[in-house]
Design an enzyme around this catalytic site. Structure first.
Site, PDB file in Angstrom:
ATOM      1  N   LYS A 303       9.379 -23.047 -22.472  1.00 54.71           N
ATOM      2  CA  LYS A 303      10.388 -24.059 -22.806  1.00 54.71           C
ATOM      3  C   LYS A 303      11.796 -23.483 -22.872  1.00 54.71           C
ATOM      4  O   LYS A 303      11.997 -22.287 -22.998  1.00 54.71           O
ATOM      5  CB  LYS A 303       9.999 -24.788 -24.089  1.00 54.71           C
ATOM      6  CG  LYS A 303       8.882 -25.795 -23.796  1.00 54.71           C
ATOM      7  CD  LYS A 303       8.601 -26.762 -24.887  1.00 54.71           C
ATOM      8  CE  LYS A 303       7.530 -27.750 -24.384  1.00 54.71           C
ATOM      9  NZ  LYS A 303       6.907 -28.500 -25.452  1.00 54.71           N
ATOM     10  N   ARG A 338      -0.814 -24.731 -26.424  1.00 61.63           N
ATOM     11  CA  ARG A 338      -0.766 -25.396 -25.110  1.00 61.63           C
ATOM     12  C   ARG A 338       0.115 -24.543 -24.199  1.00 61.63           C
ATOM     13  O   ARG A 338       1.301 -24.388 -24.463  1.00 61.63           O
ATOM     14  CB  ARG A 338      -0.179 -26.799 -25.281  1.00 61.63           C
ATOM     15  CG  ARG A 338      -0.076 -27.614 -24.007  1.00 61.63           C
ATOM     16  CD  ARG A 338       0.557 -28.981 -24.299  1.00 61.63           C
ATOM     17  NE  ARG A 338       0.623 -29.805 -23.109  1.00 61.63           N
ATOM     18  CZ  ARG A 338       1.603 -29.727 -22.203  1.00 61.63           C
ATOM     19  NH1 ARG A 338       2.566 -28.840 -22.352  1.00 61.63           N
ATOM     20  NH2 ARG A 338       1.596 -30.516 -21.139  1.00 61.63           N
TER      21      ARG A 338
END
Ligand code: PMM
Length: 356
Positions: A303, A338
């Protein structure tokens, strides 16, 4: 939990692992975090005044928490939730961190968009992730990337269902990343075992009913805005308490809709409407989320906030930063991480379990 309990949180700190955790819990010097194997020796008790919003904080030793909790129902409830073991989800025992591998069947996801856009290559990718040790395959047909186009429901079903069916038929545990009730229904019929909803079931008024009737577990992720706009950041009073209180209200709504607590997983939604500093603060204070009493999922892989800290522009080059964050999550007692890079994360978790 009553209103005053909603405003009280416990943040476990001074985390212990392995032999130290075992002995400290045995001697009453520490308490188990979400049933263990991690434990905590210190805790910060936070109380947010419902009228002024002022937050009071005090530190206590974990060994003193049980006696303090005898005089306070809200504290007692929080403590019970923080320490209780988590039930298995979709047959997966959560006493060790589980790896969820990302399978985006989209032409435009932020870090792997277009690489697995057709069913055959998505299935091949998912099988490779399984070989590498993924416990869950998270199949998504609509990108949450800023500026990504909205996908019509038929198109999303056409993208995810063949992949879900093929993987479920092979006995694999599949979650489906969607905000649409019709996609949830179709994916469950095709064998999906878990629903992953980045809107925490606020994106479609039918979602809670579909999930409740199917009796499947659901991941409730925090995003302040629905429709979800990951690129629009918000001002938070206190990002950790704001996210925890919002998630607690989503859990309450889900339970009211008939979804049992044992089927609920929470996720702070890193990168969704949050500045880099907000994401870092959430990462630093992850153990507080165990106070909601349900398993915790963390999705930080590749991210933007990892890029902001490390200066690495290309998402696919953010492996080392992603592993550091996954390790922090695993040590903080996250039940599921995840990730895109399954092989490397599996290696990290295996090493961690032996080394701590
Ligand atoms: N992040 C993305 C998509 N779905 N679901 C959950 N539960 N948590 C997340 O953090 C999350 C998610 C965006 O990342 P991707 O485009 O790489 O899938």
């Amino acid at each position: 939990m009553n209103d005053s309990a909603d405003r009280l949180h416990i943040r476990p700190a001074s985390l212990l692992h392995g032999e130290a955790a075992h002995h400290a819990v045995h001697c009453g010097l520490a308490l188990p975090l979400a049933g263990g194997p991690a434990a905590f020796a210190l805790a910060e008790i936070l109380h947010r005044c419902t009228t002024t919003g002022e937050i009071s904080r005090r530190w206590v030793s974990a060994r003193d928490l049980p006696s303090l909790a005898k005089d306070s129902q809200p504290l007692s409830t929080r403590l019970e939730r923080i320490t209780a073991p988590r039930p298995a989800i979709a047959g997966l025992d959560l006493s060790r961190p589980r790896i969820m591998g990302i399978v985006n069947v989209t032409p435009d996801s932020f870090s792997d968009g277009g690489r697995h856009a057709d069913s055959d290559s998505a299935v091949r990718h998912a099988l490779a992730l399984t070989e590498q040790g993924a416990d869950i395959l998270d199949v998504g047909g609509e990108s949450t990337r800023p500026g990504a186009s909205e996908v019509p429901v038929e198109e999303e079903i056409a993208r995810v269902v063949p992949v879900v069916r093929e993987l479920a038929q092979r006995g694999l545990t599949v979650s489906v990343d969607t905000r649409k009730a019709a996609v949830m229904e179709a994916a469950i019929a095709a064998g999906a075992a878990i629903i992953n909803d980045v809107t925490a079931m606020r994106g479609d008024p039918r979602s809670a009913k579909v999930v409740a009737e199917a009796g499947v577990p659901v991941i409730l992720m925090h995003a302040r805005e629905v429709p979800v706009r990951p690129d629009i950041t918000h001002e938070y009073e206190d990002v950790v308490l704001d996210v925890a209180d919002a998630l607690e209200s989503h859990v309450r709504n889900a339970v009211q809709a008939g979804i049992p607590e044992r089927n609920i997983i929470i996720d702070p939604g890193l990168g969704f409407g949050k500045e880099a500093d907000d994401n870092l603060r959430l990462m630093q204070r992850l153990p507080l989320f165990h106070g909601l009493g349900v398993p915790l999922l963390v999705g930080a892989s590749r991210k933007r906030f990892i890029g902001a800290v490390t200066g690495v522009e290309a998402p696919t080059e953010r492996l080392a930063g992603s592993l550091a964050v996954a390790q922090l999550a695993a040590q903080a007692g996250a039940a599921i991480v995840r990730v895109h890079d399954v092989a490397e994360t599996v290696q990290m978790v295996r090493m961690l379990l032996f080394a701590w």
